[in-house]
Design an enzyme around this catalytic site. Sequence first.
Site, mmCIF file in Angstrom:
data_model
loop_
_atom_site.group_PDB
_atom_site.id
_atom_site.type_symbol
_atom_site.label_atom_id
_atom_site.label_comp_id
_atom_site.label_asym_id
_atom_site.label_seq_id
_atom_site.Cartn_x
_atom_site.Cartn_y
_atom_site.Cartn_z
ATOM 1 N N GLY A 12 12.683 -7.793 37.608
ATOM 2 C CA GLY A 12 12.480 -6.353 37.339
ATOM 3 C C GLY A 12 13.461 -5.484 38.124
ATOM 4 O O GLY A 12 14.220 -5.981 38.969
ATOM 5 N N VAL A 14 12.972 -3.303 40.500
ATOM 6 C CA VAL A 14 12.747 -3.335 41.956
ATOM 7 C C VAL A 14 13.068 -4.723 42.506
ATOM 8 O O VAL A 14 13.671 -4.862 43.577
ATOM 9 C CB VAL A 14 11.298 -2.909 42.299
ATOM 10 C CG1 VAL A 14 11.018 -3.052 43.786
ATOM 11 C CG2 VAL A 14 11.045 -1.471 41.848
ATOM 12 N N ARG A 39 8.080 -16.741 31.111
ATOM 13 C CA ARG A 39 9.140 -16.321 30.163
ATOM 14 C C ARG A 39 10.510 -16.295 30.845
ATOM 15 O O ARG A 39 11.519 -16.603 30.241
ATOM 16 C CB ARG A 39 8.775 -14.916 29.638
ATOM 17 C CG ARG A 39 9.660 -14.336 28.573
ATOM 18 C CD ARG A 39 9.011 -13.129 27.867
ATOM 19 N NE ARG A 39 8.096 -12.398 28.724
ATOM 20 C CZ ARG A 39 8.453 -11.342 29.477
ATOM 21 N NH1 ARG A 39 9.692 -10.930 29.452
ATOM 22 N NH2 ARG A 39 7.563 -10.704 30.227
ATOM 23 N N ARG A 99 -3.318 -0.461 47.927
ATOM 24 C CA ARG A 99 -2.903 0.673 48.781
ATOM 25 C C ARG A 99 -4.094 1.375 49.435
ATOM 26 O O ARG A 99 -4.025 1.790 50.582
ATOM 27 C CB ARG A 99 -2.133 1.691 47.945
ATOM 28 C CG ARG A 99 -0.745 1.249 47.561
ATOM 29 C CD ARG A 99 -0.019 2.297 46.774
ATOM 30 N NE ARG A 99 1.262 1.785 46.286
ATOM 31 C CZ ARG A 99 1.833 2.207 45.156
ATOM 32 N NH1 ARG A 99 1.237 3.139 44.408
ATOM 33 N NH2 ARG A 99 2.980 1.700 44.748
ATOM 34 N N CYS A 132 6.227 5.599 45.045
ATOM 35 C CA CYS A 132 7.560 6.140 45.311
ATOM 36 C C CYS A 132 7.538 7.650 45.572
ATOM 37 O O CYS A 132 8.158 8.145 46.514
ATOM 38 C CB CYS A 132 8.500 5.827 44.166
ATOM 39 S SG CYS A 132 7.803 6.158 42.549
ATOM 40 N N GLN A 159 10.223 13.322 38.133
ATOM 41 C CA GLN A 159 10.351 11.888 38.361
ATOM 42 C C GLN A 159 11.262 11.193 37.359
ATOM 43 O O GLN A 159 11.207 11.428 36.153
ATOM 44 C CB GLN A 159 8.957 11.236 38.411
ATOM 45 C CG GLN A 159 8.142 11.807 39.541
ATOM 46 C CD GLN A 159 6.821 11.126 39.796
ATOM 47 O OE1 GLN A 159 5.824 11.786 40.115
ATOM 48 N NE2 GLN A 159 6.759 9.821 39.691
ATOM 49 N N LYS A 216 -2.560 9.584 43.399
ATOM 50 C CA LYS A 216 -1.928 8.723 44.420
ATOM 51 C C LYS A 216 -1.312 9.597 45.522
ATOM 52 O O LYS A 216 -1.451 9.316 46.708
ATOM 53 C CB LYS A 216 -0.844 7.845 43.787
ATOM 54 C CG LYS A 216 -1.385 6.684 42.968
ATOM 55 C CD LYS A 216 -0.262 5.940 42.251
ATOM 56 C CE LYS A 216 -0.818 4.853 41.334
ATOM 57 N NZ LYS A 216 0.251 4.200 40.525
ATOM 58 N N HIS A 245 14.067 10.556 42.205
ATOM 59 C CA HIS A 245 13.044 11.597 42.050
ATOM 60 C C HIS A 245 13.448 12.862 42.804
ATOM 61 O O HIS A 245 14.151 12.788 43.823
ATOM 62 C CB HIS A 245 11.718 11.124 42.652
ATOM 63 C CG HIS A 245 10.988 10.080 41.870
ATOM 64 N ND1 HIS A 245 11.268 9.743 40.559
ATOM 65 C CD2 HIS A 245 9.959 9.263 42.245
ATOM 66 C CE1 HIS A 245 10.457 8.788 40.157
ATOM 67 N NE2 HIS A 245 9.638 8.471 41.155
ATOM 68 N N GLN A 320 14.436 6.517 43.720
ATOM 69 C CA GLN A 320 13.102 5.950 43.478
ATOM 70 C C GLN A 320 13.096 4.429 43.632
ATOM 71 O O GLN A 320 12.134 3.846 44.151
ATOM 72 C CB GLN A 320 12.655 6.305 42.052
ATOM 73 C CG GLN A 320 11.265 5.810 41.681
ATOM 74 C CD GLN A 320 11.245 4.394 41.147
ATOM 75 O OE1 GLN A 320 12.234 3.916 40.594
ATOM 76 N NE2 GLN A 320 10.129 3.692 41.323
HETATM 77 C C1 2RA Z 1 6.596 6.378 38.584
HETATM 78 N N1 2RA Z 1 5.624 6.251 40.804
HETATM 79 O O1 2RA Z 1 7.585 7.019 38.940
HETATM 80 C C2 2RA Z 1 5.819 5.542 39.541
HETATM 81 C C3 2RA Z 1 6.534 4.257 39.753
HETATM 82 N N2 2RA Z 1 5.887 3.428 40.655
HETATM 83 O O2 2RA Z 1 6.206 6.336 37.412
#
Ligand code: 2RA
Length: 337
Positions: A12, A14, A39, A99, A132, A159, A216, A245, A320
């Site tokens: 991925g 990240v 996969r 978290r 993030c 974002q 969050k 972001h 991000q």
């Molecule tokens: C977003 N914070 O930007 C989430 C990604 N982990 O959608």
Amino acid sequence: NGPTIAIAGVTGAVGQEFLRVITERKFPYSNIKMLASARSAGRQYEFEGETYTVEELTEDSFKGVDIALFSAGGSISKKYAAVASAAGATVVDNSSAFRMTEGVPLVIPEVNPEAMAGYRAGGGGIIANPNCSTIIALVAVAPLHRLAGVKRMVVSTYQAASGAGQAAMEELELQTREVLDGKPVTQNIFPFQYAFNVFSHNSPMTDNGYNEEEMKMVKETHKILGTSDIRVTATCIRVPVMRAHAESINLEFERDISEEEALRALAAAPGIQVADDRAANWFPTPLSVSHLDDVFVGRVRRDYSRDDARGLNLWVCGDQVKKGAALNAIQIAELLL
Ligand code: 2RA
């Protein structure tokens, strides 16, 4: 030499950034296990002169692993983080799975490193990487909180696509081309057209009218700063930007704080670069901060809607994928060494 590392979700955005950051920071390791879904098993990566073959993530993947970096989604973390910990790996989990779990440290190394005191590579346990948009906000807010005590925080986020993964980044590029070519846009990831548009963050709506991303920001801020007395509210928006972001933050403090004091505290704080050039009307942008480690802060100014010196507005930009995810996790891993 160094610890044996496992990366769960290596294919991925990240997962790949973990590898880049490990190289950039010369993070020591004796071996790396690259783990992903069935996969992707068998895919090969060249990394630092070695060829690695991706293995399927299973319950047996963590034998001999000292640090397990997870960024494969909440369900994978829920299924395997405890297994990795039981095998002796210290888990740094980028998902939201743990978290808010009591006893699981939620850590931004520049802000609350003390929360993970006692954790070490190979010692087991789970440490959670914050969301993030929370990381990027709090790297800037924390030094001001220490200076004058934040009482209230109002955040509007802008974002990037990377927060929704590789597919969202690809869709943004594809849609932009389609719009410019006058073609009907391909739409798979979001309920709205993404190119030349902005929309309310795509995370699920909760029962109070806020989406999960906004909640969050509220809950993670309280856990990381160690107080639920700070009043936090957020509006999270997805914007057609690739990987950094931006956030507009209004702060109310317990005590007076001047622009000069705030700028000095920000400039002295780790992980921050102040970019606040009023004369040139030049401030941070997502493009200018992309791929960089630090969070950039500008537009630091008194909130004149108040009749006291206890309000400030900030403009914050941060990558991000990096500080918002992979870099923060590797910095946590560095504290385990
Ligand atoms: C977003 N914070 O930007 C989430 C990604 N982990 O959608």
